[in-house]
Design a protein around this motif. Structure first.
Motif, PDB file in Angstrom:
ATOM      1  N   SER A   1      63.147  30.158   5.499  1.00  0.00           N
ATOM      2  CA  SER A   1      62.476  29.333   6.504  1.00  0.00           C
ATOM      3  C   SER A   1      62.904  29.718   7.914  1.00  0.00           C
ATOM      4  O   SER A   1      62.072  29.982   8.791  1.00  0.00           O
ATOM      5  CB  SER A   1      62.768  27.856   6.240  1.00  0.00           C
ATOM      6  OG  SER A   1      62.133  27.035   7.198  1.00  0.00           O
ATOM      7  N   LEU A   2      64.215  29.752   8.147  1.00  0.00           N
ATOM      8  CA  LEU A   2      64.696  30.113   9.479  1.00  0.00           C
ATOM      9  C   LEU A   2      64.422  31.588   9.773  1.00  0.00           C
ATOM     10  O   LEU A   2      64.118  31.945  10.920  1.00  0.00           O
ATOM     11  CB  LEU A   2      66.189  29.818   9.591  1.00  0.00           C
ATOM     12  CG  LEU A   2      66.837  30.129  10.940  1.00  0.00           C
ATOM     13  CD1 LEU A   2      66.104  29.456  12.093  1.00  0.00           C
ATOM     14  CD2 LEU A   2      68.311  29.716  10.924  1.00  0.00           C
ATOM     15  N   GLY A   3      64.485  32.435   8.768  1.00  0.00           N
ATOM     16  CA  GLY A   3      64.158  33.839   8.969  1.00  0.00           C
ATOM     17  C   GLY A   3      62.726  34.039   9.421  1.00  0.00           C
ATOM     18  O   GLY A   3      62.430  34.942  10.211  1.00  0.00           O
ATOM     19  N   THR A   4      61.830  33.181   8.933  1.00  0.00           N
ATOM     20  CA  THR A   4      60.433  33.223   9.377  1.00  0.00           C
ATOM     21  C   THR A   4      60.343  32.990  10.878  1.00  0.00           C
ATOM     22  O   THR A   4      59.616  33.686  11.595  1.00  0.00           O
ATOM     23  CB  THR A   4      59.614  32.163   8.630  1.00  0.00           C
ATOM     24  OG1 THR A   4      59.640  32.451   7.226  1.00  0.00           O
ATOM     25  CG2 THR A   4      58.168  32.131   9.106  1.00  0.00           C
TER      26      THR A   4
ATOM     27  N   ARG B   1      55.016  30.701   4.207  1.00  0.00           N
ATOM     28  CA  ARG B   1      53.675  30.322   4.657  1.00  0.00           C
ATOM     29  C   ARG B   1      53.688  28.976   5.360  1.00  0.00           C
ATOM     30  O   ARG B   1      53.041  28.810   6.408  1.00  0.00           O
ATOM     31  CB  ARG B   1      52.731  30.291   3.455  1.00  0.00           C
ATOM     32  CG  ARG B   1      52.345  31.666   2.932  1.00  0.00           C
ATOM     33  CD  ARG B   1      51.517  31.575   1.666  1.00  0.00           C
ATOM     34  NE  ARG B   1      51.070  32.890   1.221  1.00  0.00           N
ATOM     35  CZ  ARG B   1      50.550  33.128   0.027  1.00  0.00           C
ATOM     36  NH1 ARG B   1      50.414  32.136  -0.849  1.00  0.00           N
ATOM     37  NH2 ARG B   1      50.169  34.355  -0.301  1.00  0.00           N
ATOM     38  N   ARG B   2      54.399  28.016   4.794  1.00  0.00           N
ATOM     39  CA  ARG B   2      54.459  26.684   5.419  1.00  0.00           C
ATOM     40  C   ARG B   2      55.114  26.765   6.795  1.00  0.00           C
ATOM     41  O   ARG B   2      54.631  26.154   7.758  1.00  0.00           O
ATOM     42  CB  ARG B   2      55.206  25.707   4.520  1.00  0.00           C
ATOM     43  CG  ARG B   2      54.438  25.239   3.306  1.00  0.00           C
ATOM     44  CD  ARG B   2      55.073  24.002   2.703  1.00  0.00           C
ATOM     45  NE  ARG B   2      56.446  24.238   2.266  1.00  0.00           N
ATOM     46  CZ  ARG B   2      56.781  24.666   1.054  1.00  0.00           C
ATOM     47  NH1 ARG B   2      55.832  24.920   0.166  1.00  0.00           N
ATOM     48  NH2 ARG B   2      58.038  24.849   0.734  1.00  0.00           N
ATOM     49  N   ARG B   3      56.215  27.483   6.883  1.00  0.00           N
ATOM     50  CA  ARG B   3      56.921  27.539   8.158  1.00  0.00           C
ATOM     51  C   ARG B   3      56.100  28.314   9.186  1.00  0.00           C
ATOM     52  O   ARG B   3      56.035  27.918  10.370  1.00  0.00           O
ATOM     53  CB  ARG B   3      58.285  28.189   7.987  1.00  0.00           C
ATOM     54  CG  ARG B   3      59.195  28.032   9.211  1.00  0.00           C
ATOM     55  CD  ARG B   3      59.463  26.556   9.482  1.00  0.00           C
ATOM     56  NE  ARG B   3      60.199  26.327  10.699  1.00  0.00           N
ATOM     57  CZ  ARG B   3      61.536  26.237  10.775  1.00  0.00           C
ATOM     58  NH1 ARG B   3      62.257  26.376   9.671  1.00  0.00           N
ATOM     59  NH2 ARG B   3      62.127  25.990  11.908  1.00  0.00           N
ATOM     60  N   ALA B   4      55.481  29.403   8.771  1.00  0.00           N
ATOM     61  CA  ALA B   4      54.675  30.190   9.696  1.00  0.00           C
ATOM     62  C   ALA B   4      53.491  29.389  10.206  1.00  0.00           C
ATOM     63  O   ALA B   4      53.091  29.523  11.385  1.00  0.00           O
ATOM     64  CB  ALA B   4      54.190  31.472   9.020  1.00  0.00           C
ATOM     65  N   ALA B   5      52.937  28.544   9.357  1.00  0.00           N
ATOM     66  CA  ALA B   5      51.773  27.740   9.763  1.00  0.00           C
ATOM     67  C   ALA B   5      52.138  26.757  10.862  1.00  0.00           C
ATOM     68  O   ALA B   5      51.280  26.334  11.648  1.00  0.00           O
ATOM     69  CB  ALA B   5      51.187  27.003   8.570  1.00  0.00           C
ATOM     70  N   GLY B   6      53.412  26.370  10.933  1.00  0.00           N
ATOM     71  CA  GLY B   6      53.834  25.411  11.945  1.00  0.00           C
ATOM     72  C   GLY B   6      54.299  26.035  13.240  1.00  0.00           C
ATOM     73  O   GLY B   6      54.683  25.296  14.172  1.00  0.00           O
ATOM     74  N   LEU B   7      54.299  27.337  13.317  1.00  0.00           N
ATOM     75  CA  LEU B   7      54.778  27.999  14.544  1.00  0.00           C
ATOM     76  C   LEU B   7      53.673  28.108  15.586  1.00  0.00           C
ATOM     77  O   LEU B   7      52.491  28.192  15.231  1.00  0.00           O
ATOM     78  CB  LEU B   7      55.303  29.395  14.196  1.00  0.00           C
ATOM     79  CG  LEU B   7      56.562  29.425  13.280  1.00  0.00           C
ATOM     80  CD1 LEU B   7      56.930  30.858  12.961  1.00  0.00           C
ATOM     81  CD2 LEU B   7      57.720  28.700  13.933  1.00  0.00           C
TER      82      LEU B   7
END
Length: 238
Positions: free
Chosen positions: A187-190, A232-238
């Motif tokens: 998650s943080l790596g994303t 995917r979830r974390r990238a979608a929130g960026l």
């Protein structure tokens, strides 16, 4: 942060490693998905790509570290183990003065298919340090050893039996939250990869080619599908 020419290509011997193995590094539960053939980069170009990724990822990782966990120390050292007999692997550890180290085997440098994959792996390893996974793992191991050793003593075990129970407890304790640690680092790596200008979704395609550990009891890595879903979830929130 250091200039790219100071990236070290050296032999490494460290303890307390938090790592992420690529194909062949550990026995798989299920084999990797078949992948189309691709042309590997020549060694010189792979080295140049590695240096470019370090130049981009390192300052972002250090900024994230200073913002989230400055007490841990944020002066990353990024190194490559040049022993050609080692399988593809990347890991995070700390040196004898507590400086965070991100290490790659030379096979791993050549295994990634593009800069996005390399950047995601590097960002993932940087995130292990920021989330304090090595000291957390050590605390879990210590707690497990104390618990199992105490139970063995209460059951009347002799010294050898107590030591065996402590060793088992330490092993179980160290593995208890390792899957969660991997997902936290994903998650943080994303975030780190994206802020450095790379595509973490493309980078996470690396998971489609490595052996899937499934969902083994006390396994060290979560299923690949779960890892991709986190990205995917974390990238979608960026």
């Amino acid at each position: 942060m250091r200039p790219a020419y100071k990236v070290l290509f050296a032999l490494l011997v460290f303890s307390g490693i938090a790592g992420c193995a690529a194909p062949g590094a550990s026995p798989p539960v299920a084999g990797p998905r078949p992948a189309p053939a691709y042309e590997r980069l020549p060694p010189e170009e792979a080295a140049r790509q590695f240096t470019r990724v370090v130049d981009a990822i390192e300052p972002v990782a250090e900024a994230e570290c200073r913002a989230r966990a400055p007490a841990l120390g944020c002066d990353y050292r990024i190194v490559v183990d040049t022993r050609t007999e080692l399988p593809p692997n990347a890991f995070q550890t700390v040196d004898d003065v507590g400086r965070p180290v991100i290490g790659f085997t030379i096979a791993m440098v050549g295994e990634v298919r593009n800069a996005d994959e390399l950047a995601f792996v590097m960002a993932h390893e940087a995130a292990h340090h920021i989330r304090a996974h090595i000291p957390r793992q050590r605390r879990n191991a210590t707690a497990g050893a104390i618990l199992m050793g105490g139970l063995a003593a209460l059951s009347g075990a002799d010294g050898a039996g107590i030591r065996s129970a402590q060793d088992l407890g330490a092993s179980v304790g160290a593995r208890s939250y390792s899957k969660e640690f991997e997902l936290e680092a994903d998650s943080l790596g994303t975030v780190i990869a994206a802020r450095a200008g790379f595509d973490p979704l493309r980078g996470a395609e690396f998971f489609t080619r490595i052996p899937d550990p499934g969902n083994r009891f006390l396994g060290t890595h979560p299923p690949n599908a779960a890892r991709i879903a986190v990205v995917r979830r974390r990238a979608a929130g960026l």
